[in-house]
Design an enzyme around this catalytic site. Structure first.
Site, PDB file in Angstrom:
ATOM      1  N   PRO A 113       0.621  -1.425  -0.405  1.00  0.00           N
ATOM      2  CG  PRO A 113      -0.810  -1.412   1.753  1.00  0.00           C
ATOM      3  CD  PRO A 113       0.713  -2.181   1.523  1.00  0.00           C
ATOM      4  CD  GLU A 114       3.046   2.731  -4.148  1.00  0.00           C
ATOM      5  OE1 GLU A 114       3.746   3.548  -4.614  1.00  0.00           O
ATOM      6  OE2 GLU A 114       3.930   1.202  -4.528  1.00  0.00           O
TER       7      GLU A 114
END
Ligand code: ZN
Length: 295
Positions: free
Chosen positions: A2-3
């Protein structure tokens, strides 16, 4: 992993669904994902209401109201490689790799933290501790100004790919959006940041913001494990231009996308649209170095 767009999507989901609700009880099933003693974590959070949500880079902070004269505190989440925050009815069976359950009131829902690889961390902290942790990060990627961005590239002689991933320079990018931004800006990933002209740095600054904005609008990208709080995947995958497209035709020029390993990370780019500059950073060892949690 997850960014920023995925964490932003989780935050928006929580804002809609849990703001104002009380954390009635916290159950830690696997203390490995908790920073500090699990009992203190559970006791520190229980019986507090959600007052707000904040994000910096790839970290998410849930602000909890003070209780019994104590000041407010934060639940800080870092999702690591495979962390998921899911809002679910309490009666649904637990999925494997569920490490934390947070029971909400009113209603009969709970927040579950799942993490297959367990690189994510949850921490209960004071507002001062939160600021100290966040001060170690560079500016949040959507907020950084063009001048700040250009300034941060000066005297940096590694690769621009590694520079974009360095959270102390710029908080929020991971492998997916770093590759996409470099493609959009037509910059070779081995370019040295210090050698970017003002015009190239401006293009990259704009590309970073545009790529993140488009990904947020499509609720992020799902490759392996990322889901939003309702368990839905992100929709940005179909828009990716280079990431994980090795050998497929470039969407701009039709030539095959190539893969390089830079600083232990897979890097995808088009050698035609992102020409190699005359002087490039020497790629660091391709050995994958275990990365320490950044708080
Ligand atoms: Zn191309």
């Amino acid at each position: 992993m997850p960014e920023l767009p995925e964490v932003e999507t989780v935050m928006r989901g929580l804002k809609q669904r849990v703001l104002g609700r009380r954390l009635a009880a916290v159950e830690v099933l696997n203390p490995l994902v908790i920073a500090g003693p699990a009992d203190d974590f559970a006791a520190g959070l229980s019986n507090r209401s959600v007052a707000g949500l904040r994000r910096k880079g790839k970290t998410l902070a849930i602000e909890l109201e003070g209780r019994n004269g104590q000041p407010s505190c934060y639940l800080l989440l870092r999702l690591g490689m495979t962390g998921q925050v899911i809002l679910t009815p309490q009666e649904l069976p637990l999925q494997p790799h569920t490490h934390v359950r947070i029971f909400l009131e009113p209603g009969s829902e709970e927040i579950r933290y799942r993490d297959v690889r367990r690189f994510g961390r949850l921490r209960c902290c004071t507002s001062q501790e939160l600021e100290t942790i966040w001060d170690r990060l560079g500016p949040d990627a959507p907020e950084i100004s063009e001048a700040q961005f250009f300034e941060a590239t000066r005297h940096r002689y590694g690769s621009v790919k590694s520079w974009l991933l360095n959270q102390q320079m710029l908080a929020g990018l991971g492998n997916i959006y770093a590759d996409e931004a470099l493609f959009e800006a037509r910059i070779h990933p081995l370019t040295q940041p210090a050698r970017l002209s003002a015009a190239s740095a401006r293009r990259l600054h704009r590309a970073v913001k545009n790529v993140l904005k488009r990904a947020v609008n499509r609720q992020g990208t799902t490759f392996r494990d990322y889901l939003d709080i309702e368990g839905r995947p992100g929709n940005f995958s179909v828009r990716l231009k280079v990431y994980q497209r090795t050998g497929q035709p470039c969407r701009r020029c039709g030539r095959p996308i190539r893969r390089l390993v830079i600083g232990g990370r897979s890097t995808h780019f088009c050698p035609h649209c992102q020409p190699r500059p005359r002087r490039v950073a020497v790629p660091r060892s391709s050995k994958r170095v275990a990365r320490k949690p950044q708080y």
